[in-house]
Design an enzyme around this catalytic site. Structure first.
Site, PDB file in Angstrom:
ATOM      1  N   TRP A 102       0.752  -1.170   0.042  1.00  0.00           N
ATOM      2  CA  TRP A 102      -0.051  -0.064   0.019  1.00  0.00           C
ATOM      3  C   TRP A 102       1.027   1.152   0.013  1.00  0.00           C
ATOM      4  CZ3 TRP A 102      -4.317  -0.595  -1.946  1.00  0.00           C
ATOM      5  CH2 TRP A 102      -5.078  -1.940  -1.630  1.00  0.00           C
ATOM      6  N   ASP A 179      -1.650   6.420   6.831  1.00  0.00           N
ATOM      7  CA  ASP A 179      -2.599   5.456   6.379  1.00  0.00           C
ATOM      8  C   ASP A 179      -2.899   4.367   7.337  1.00  0.00           C
ATOM      9  OD1 ASP A 179      -4.309   3.234   4.955  1.00  0.00           O
ATOM     10  OD2 ASP A 179      -3.214   3.216   3.283  1.00  0.00           O
ATOM     11  N   LYS A 203     -12.589  -2.298   6.501  1.00  0.00           N
ATOM     12  CA  LYS A 203     -11.934  -3.128   7.568  1.00  0.00           C
ATOM     13  C   LYS A 203     -12.326  -3.026   8.962  1.00  0.00           C
ATOM     14  CE  LYS A 203      -8.816  -3.125   3.993  1.00  0.00           C
ATOM     15  NZ  LYS A 203      -7.842  -2.179   3.037  1.00  0.00           N
TER      16      LYS A 203
END
Ligand SMILES: *Cc1c(COP(=O)(O)O)cnc(C)c1O
Length: 368
Positions: A102, A179, A203
């Site tokens: 990511w 993040d 999530k």
């Protein structure tokens, strides 16, 4: 009905209580004879939900008053672009600490923005070794003068997580952007240690389609003004995340999930539960006499995404299939790293994790 034991990486398991509340309220929301998703986003019925969801984020995360809470769209992926569009000035340089897939994507998107926006992007640290990420970088290049430093608290695909304690070498200044898509609300975090935190909801917060941004007001106020208006943070801050039609049903579900979390005792209680779940699973891996193997350094192991291997890809495929037959789904690792991955987000029940650990012991005894 028995619930699937969902170990998927995202969209992920949601708390049954939050879903059942949605079911009860679906066709007649709050006595209005229509569902919440049919209400105007400018009407009282929805605004109450909207404000409650924002307040629950503040409450559960302990967000200070000088920070803004925004509900946006486009997932964490849009943030990869919006962050440099807003925070990387012409002539400025953004620094990225890359600890997995990511972070790589965040860098790639920032480079696109930098090309047209006159800024530059630098990788201040990476833990990539032989094409893989199994540890955290021990050193970060000096970040003095950076427009911002971007980090990823938990790399979902590689199962690598920062402890966020005194051992974590994040630079305190310049602005620190994190993040936190896959571990937000999974453990206690000092919001003040960051200037911006962002996360796709799917999530630990709610359904996909909602993106949460928590950021210092002064950081957003000082952002660039040449990006499209809809992509400037200040636009959404000024409009209380009601500039355009927000994903109303998604935000409603965020409210249900966060209400459930508060009922459970908030983030401190869920952190204890999450740590216990991870302990059970890593113990099953470490105690298997080498049948299961966790590739990530012990100090960098994620409590949210447990990545592990079996002796052969054939055995891995066999385990995934046998687990599915037992109602345990989502265990296949990301296609880029292979192996297996059990995601243990907030809504994953401790009993599911115990069942998985027992199943793995039996499987190893039969095939080991
Ligand atoms: C899932 C994830 C993303 C991507 O989120 P989208 O909402 O699908 O854009 C980004 N970063 C991390 C750490 C993730 O876990």
């Amino acid at each position: 009905m028995t619930r699937a034991m969902n170990f998927g990486a995202g969209p992920a398991a949601l708390p049954l209580e939050a879903l059942e509340r949605a079911q009860r309220e679906l066709c007649d929301f709050d006595g209005t004879h229509m569902s919440v998703m049919e209400h105007s986003h400018r009407g009282k019925a929805y605004e109450k939900v909207h404000d409650e969801a924002l307040a629950l984020v503040r409450q559960t995360m302990g967000v200070p008053d000088d920070y803004e809470v925004l509900f946006l769209q486009g997932g964490a992926s849009l943030q990869f672009a919006m962050i440099p569009m807003n925070l990387l000035p012409a002539g400025g340089m953004a620094h990225y600490v890359v600890t997995g897939a990511w972070g790589e994507k965040a860098v790639a998107e920032a480079e696109v923005v930098a090309r047209t926006g006159g800024g530059a992007v630098k990788v201040a640290a990476t833990s990539e070794k032989d094409g893989n990420y199994t540890s955290l970088p021990t050193e970060i290049a000096p970040t003095d003068g950076a427009a911002y430093v971007h980090v990823t608290s938990n790399e979902t695909i590689h199962g690598v997580q920062y402890a966020l304690d005194s051992s974590t070498p994040f630079p305190a200044r310049p602005p620190l952007v994190c993040d936190m898509s896959s571990d937000i609300l999974g453990r206690v975090v000092d919001v003040r240690a960051f200037d911006m935190i962002y996360a796709g909801a799917q999530k630990n917060i709610g359904p996909s389609g909602v993106t949460l941004v928590i950021a210092k007001k002064s950081l957003l106020d000082g952002g660039r003004k040449d990006a499209p208006v809809v992509l400037q943070y200040r636009t959404h801050a000024k409009a209380r995340s009601l500039y355009n039609t927000p994903p109303t049903f998604g935000i409603y579900l965020v409210r249900n999930v966060l209400s459930w979390l508060v009922g459970l005792g908030g983030v401190p209680a869920i952190e204890e539960r999450n740590r216990a779940k991870a302990k059970v699973l890593y113990a099953a891996i470490d105690g298997s006499g080498g049948f299961y193997r966790a590739p990530v350094d012990v100090a960098a192991r994620s409590i949210m995404n447990v990545v592990f291997r079996l002796p052969t890809p054939e055995l891995e495929a066999e385990l995934v299939k046998a687990a599915e037959a037992e109602g345990m789904i989502g265990l296949k690792g990301h296609r880029s790293v292979g192996g297996l991955r059990a995601s243990l987000y907030n809504a994953v029940e401790p009993a599911w994790v115990s069942a998985l650990a027992d199943f793995m012991k039996t499987f190893a005894a039969k095939r080991g």
